[in-house]
Motif scaffolding. Sequence first.
Motif, mmCIF file in Angstrom:
data_model
loop_
_atom_site.group_PDB
_atom_site.id
_atom_site.type_symbol
_atom_site.label_atom_id
_atom_site.label_comp_id
_atom_site.label_asym_id
_atom_site.label_seq_id
_atom_site.Cartn_x
_atom_site.Cartn_y
_atom_site.Cartn_z
ATOM 1 N N MET A 35 -26.754 -10.500 -19.875
ATOM 2 C CA MET A 35 -27.702 -11.608 -20.040
ATOM 3 C C MET A 35 -27.013 -12.944 -20.359
ATOM 4 O O MET A 35 -27.655 -13.896 -20.792
ATOM 5 N N THR A 36 -25.697 -13.015 -20.116
ATOM 6 C CA THR A 36 -24.966 -14.261 -20.371
ATOM 7 C C THR A 36 -24.536 -14.868 -19.039
ATOM 8 O O THR A 36 -23.916 -14.188 -18.219
ATOM 9 N N ASP A 37 -24.857 -16.141 -18.814
ATOM 10 C CA ASP A 37 -24.461 -16.811 -17.568
ATOM 11 C C ASP A 37 -22.952 -17.020 -17.496
ATOM 12 O O ASP A 37 -22.321 -17.351 -18.503
ATOM 13 N N GLY A 38 -22.412 -16.849 -16.320
ATOM 14 C CA GLY A 38 -20.990 -17.099 -16.122
ATOM 15 C C GLY A 38 -20.609 -16.962 -14.663
ATOM 16 O O GLY A 38 -21.470 -16.896 -13.777
ATOM 17 N N HIS A 39 -19.297 -16.900 -14.401
ATOM 18 C CA HIS A 39 -18.787 -16.749 -13.036
ATOM 19 C C HIS A 39 -19.026 -15.319 -12.564
ATOM 20 O O HIS A 39 -18.731 -14.368 -13.282
ATOM 21 N N ILE A 40 -19.515 -15.187 -11.335
ATOM 22 C CA ILE A 40 -19.659 -13.852 -10.750
ATOM 23 C C ILE A 40 -18.306 -13.452 -10.153
ATOM 24 O O ILE A 40 -17.768 -14.162 -9.303
ATOM 25 N N GLN A 41 -17.762 -12.338 -10.633
ATOM 26 C CA GLN A 41 -16.499 -11.828 -10.097
ATOM 27 C C GLN A 41 -16.740 -10.459 -9.463
ATOM 28 O O GLN A 41 -17.539 -9.671 -9.960
ATOM 29 N N PHE A 42 -16.037 -10.232 -8.348
ATOM 30 C CA PHE A 42 -16.217 -9.012 -7.560
ATOM 31 C C PHE A 42 -14.998 -8.110 -7.664
ATOM 32 O O PHE A 42 -13.860 -8.589 -7.682
ATOM 33 N N LEU A 43 -15.263 -6.811 -7.694
ATOM 34 C CA LEU A 43 -14.207 -5.813 -7.548
ATOM 35 C C LEU A 43 -14.457 -5.101 -6.228
ATOM 36 O O LEU A 43 -15.476 -4.441 -6.059
ATOM 37 N N SER A 44 -13.527 -5.280 -5.276
ATOM 38 C CA SER A 44 -13.707 -4.678 -3.958
ATOM 39 C C SER A 44 -12.375 -4.128 -3.476
ATOM 40 O O SER A 44 -11.390 -4.855 -3.388
ATOM 41 N N LYS A 45 -12.374 -2.841 -3.148
ATOM 42 C CA LYS A 45 -11.147 -2.269 -2.594
ATOM 43 C C LYS A 45 -10.859 -2.844 -1.215
ATOM 44 O O LYS A 45 -9.743 -2.759 -0.729
ATOM 45 N N GLY A 46 -11.890 -3.416 -0.595
ATOM 46 C CA GLY A 46 -11.714 -3.999 0.733
ATOM 47 C C GLY A 46 -11.401 -5.489 0.708
ATOM 48 O O GLY A 46 -11.584 -6.173 1.711
ATOM 49 N N ARG A 47 -10.915 -5.974 -0.432
ATOM 50 C CA ARG A 47 -10.623 -7.407 -0.512
ATOM 51 C C ARG A 47 -9.551 -7.795 0.506
ATOM 52 O O ARG A 47 -8.609 -7.052 0.758
ATOM 53 N N ALA A 48 -9.727 -8.993 1.083
ATOM 54 C CA ALA A 48 -8.738 -9.497 2.045
ATOM 55 C C ALA A 48 -7.381 -9.655 1.370
ATOM 56 O O ALA A 48 -7.270 -9.634 0.135
ATOM 57 N N ILE A 49 -6.334 -9.858 2.178
ATOM 58 C CA ILE A 49 -4.977 -9.938 1.643
ATOM 59 C C ILE A 49 -4.658 -11.348 1.150
ATOM 60 O O ILE A 49 -4.098 -11.535 0.075
ATOM 61 N N THR A 50 -5.005 -12.340 1.957
ATOM 62 C CA THR A 50 -4.664 -13.723 1.623
ATOM 63 C C THR A 50 -5.387 -14.662 2.583
ATOM 64 O O THR A 50 -6.078 -14.205 3.499
ATOM 65 N N TYR A 51 -5.233 -15.975 2.349
ATOM 66 C CA TYR A 51 -5.562 -16.983 3.365
ATOM 67 C C TYR A 51 -4.245 -17.302 4.065
ATOM 68 O O TYR A 51 -3.251 -17.627 3.395
ATOM 69 N N TYR A 52 -4.211 -17.236 5.369
ATOM 70 C CA TYR A 52 -2.949 -17.422 6.085
ATOM 71 C C TYR A 52 -2.365 -18.810 5.813
ATOM 72 O O TYR A 52 -3.028 -19.821 5.985
ATOM 73 N N LYS A 53 -1.108 -18.818 5.346
ATOM 74 C CA LYS A 53 -0.364 -20.049 5.011
ATOM 75 C C LYS A 53 -1.016 -20.846 3.872
ATOM 76 O O LYS A 53 -0.686 -22.010 3.667
ATOM 77 N N GLU A 54 -1.958 -20.244 3.165
ATOM 78 C CA GLU A 54 -2.605 -20.934 2.032
ATOM 79 C C GLU A 54 -2.768 -19.946 0.866
ATOM 80 O O GLU A 54 -3.828 -19.875 0.239
ATOM 81 N N ASN A 93 -5.629 -1.213 5.983
ATOM 82 C CA ASN A 93 -6.068 -0.623 4.711
ATOM 83 C C ASN A 93 -7.270 -1.354 4.120
ATOM 84 O O ASN A 93 -8.227 -0.724 3.669
ATOM 85 N N SER A 94 -7.240 -2.693 4.108
ATOM 86 C CA SER A 94 -8.371 -3.422 3.500
ATOM 87 C C SER A 94 -9.644 -3.201 4.313
ATOM 88 O O SER A 94 -10.728 -3.016 3.769
ATOM 89 N N MET A 95 -9.521 -3.196 5.638
ATOM 90 C CA MET A 95 -10.704 -2.981 6.477
ATOM 91 C C MET A 95 -11.233 -1.549 6.347
ATOM 92 O O MET A 95 -12.428 -1.304 6.461
ATOM 93 N N GLY A 96 -10.330 -0.613 6.090
ATOM 94 C CA GLY A 96 -10.737 0.783 5.931
ATOM 95 C C GLY A 96 -11.716 0.976 4.780
ATOM 96 O O GLY A 96 -12.687 1.740 4.885
ATOM 97 N N TRP A 97 -11.472 0.268 3.665
ATOM 98 C CA TRP A 97 -12.403 0.377 2.525
ATOM 99 C C TRP A 97 -13.766 -0.191 2.872
ATOM 100 O O TRP A 97 -14.800 0.299 2.443
ATOM 101 N N ARG A 98 -13.775 -1.249 3.673
ATOM 102 C CA ARG A 98 -15.067 -1.845 4.049
ATOM 103 C C ARG A 98 -15.854 -0.901 4.964
ATOM 104 O O ARG A 98 -17.074 -0.817 4.872
ATOM 105 N N THR A 99 -15.141 -0.214 5.865
ATOM 106 C CA THR A 99 -15.869 0.716 6.740
ATOM 107 C C THR A 99 -16.376 1.921 5.944
ATOM 108 O O THR A 99 -17.433 2.467 6.258
ATOM 109 N N LYS A 100 -15.659 2.317 4.909
ATOM 110 C CA LYS A 100 -16.156 3.408 4.052
ATOM 111 C C LYS A 100 -17.474 2.982 3.396
ATOM 112 O O LYS A 100 -18.446 3.744 3.355
ATOM 113 N N TRP A 101 -17.517 1.747 2.900
ATOM 114 C CA TRP A 101 -18.761 1.194 2.316
ATOM 115 C C TRP A 101 -19.872 1.215 3.367
ATOM 116 O O TRP A 101 -20.982 1.688 3.121
#
Length: 508
Positions: free
Chosen positions: A361-380, A185-193
Motif C-alpha cells: 500500500m506504499t507508492d513507489g517505483h514498479i520493479q520487475f523480476l523477469s527471467k526473460g529480461r533482455a540483455i542490453t540496449y545495443y551500444k547503449e 536463453n532470454s527468449m526461452g523464458w518468455r516462451t515458457k511464460w
Amino acid sequence: MNQLLEYQPLNLYTNYKDAANATPEVPIIHDEILPAFPELGTNYTYKESHEAILKRAYQLASLGVKAEDKIIIFKSSKFDTYLLAVAASYLGAVPAMISYHFPAETIEVFVDRLEDPFILFDEETQTKITAVKNSSPEKQISVTRLLEASTTEVPQTELPKDMIAYMTHTSGTTGIPKLICHSANSMGWRTKWQKTIFTKIAEKKLVGFHISPVHSRFNIGISSLMAMGFPMMPLSVSASDSVAAMLLENQPIALETHPNNFVQWTSLAKNHPEAFASVRYYHSTFDAINNATMASFLKASAKNDPIFLQVYGQSECGPMILKAHTVESLKTSDARDMGVGLAGLTEARIADKEGNVLPAMTDGHIQFLSKGRAITYYKEDERFQATVFGPWWDSGDYGYIDENGHLFLKDRQVDLIEKIDSNLAIEDHLLDALDFLQEVIIVRAKDNSPQPILAVDPKQGMNWEAWWEQVADLPRLNEPIIMAWEDIPRTATMKVQRLQIEKMLKEQ
C-alpha cells in the motif's frame, strides 16, 4: 504437455523447423499475399512455409549474409517480416526488427550503431532506404533482388545461447529508439511464460492476431503458438471491413491486437457483434486498455464465459503481470489493478529510487523480476544498466501493491497526459507522419484518458486507415474528435488552449 512447458532456449529457426516436423499440416491463414513469399499465397501449412524459409535463407547466404552479421529488416508490416527473421536466424545472422514507420534519419543512426549492417527492404520502404547515406549499397537487399538470388544450399549455424540473436526496439516516441537485445536463453523464458498462458485455451483452434511483426511480443507469441501446434491467422490489414470478413470466414477462438486497434474496432463490435461471435479469448498487447473497450468485445462474443486477458509488461522484460476480465468482473474492476505475476516466472515489487523495497500500500517505483529480461540496449549499455537493480528492472512506472499482491499502476511513463513532453512528442510524430493532419492535440477526456483532437486538411479529408495504422503500437488513445482548424481555441499568439478544450469536453 508438461514436457512442452519445460524451459528451453529459443532459436527462431530451430523452433520453426521442429514445429513444421511435429505438426506439418497445421494451417496459417492471411488476408494478403506476402511480398517476400508470394509462392505461399494466403493459405498454407507449417511445412510449406518452412520449405520457403529455407529457400530464403539460402538466397540470403548467396547475397553474402553469414553468421553473426546484423541484418535490419525494414519492410511493410506483414507476417513475412517475421519469416525473413527466421530465415536469417538459420544462417546465424542477427535480425534487427525495425518498424517501417521510421524516417531515413533514424535508420542512419541504426546503421551507425550496428556498424553498416545488411538491410532488407521492400517497395513500402524503398524511398527511405534510397535516402540513407551511410549504408553500403551492396548490403541493401530489396525483396525483389532476394527472390531472384541463387538457392544453393548452406548448413544451419546456431549462435551460442547467451549471445545476442535478435533485436527489437523501443517505441521511439520521445527520440531515437533504443535497440533491445535478446538471446536464445532470454527468449526461452518468455516462451515458457507464453506457453503456460496458451495452455488455458480450451481447444487447439485458430488464433487470430493483428500485431506489429517488429514488436518484441510478436516472436514470443508466434514461437509459442507453433511449438504447441495452433493454427494461426496473422492479419496485416486493420480496416474494420477486412477484419470482419476474415473473422466471419475463419472463426478464430482467440484474438489479439494492440489497444488502439481494439479502440478502432469498437464500433464494429457494437454494430456487427457476429464478427466476434467465435472469439472466447481476447488479449491486448502490453498496454493499458479501458474497461468499456474490453466490455464491448466480451459482449460481442457468443461463447460461454469469454475472457479478456490484460497483460502489463515492457519490451525489455516481456509479458509480466496479468489479469483476466469477464463481463461480470469488469462491472467492479478498478482499471488501475494490473493483477499479479505468473508464479515462478515473473513478479513485481515496489521500491524507492535507490531500490529499497517498500511495504504494501506504499507508492513507489514498479520493479520487475523477469527471467526473460533482455540483455542490453545495443551500444547503449549504460542506459540499460541505469535501470537494473540486481535481478530487478525498474520499469519507470509508479504504483503500489495491495495486501493481496495485486499491482496497481498509478502513473505511467507512457501515460501521455502525465508527461507533457512525451505528449508533445507523440503529437509531433503524428503530424510528421500523416500529411492530411493540420493539427494534433492530445488532452484529458472526462475520465483522464488521452483524447486526440484533430484538424484535418479539407482538401484531403480524414484518412482513418492511415490514422489507425500509425497509432497502432503507441499507448492507447481514444477515438479522435475532429474539429475545424479555426474552431480550436487559441491564445493571441496562436498557442492551443488545452485547458479550454478539456473544459469543453467535460461540458459535453
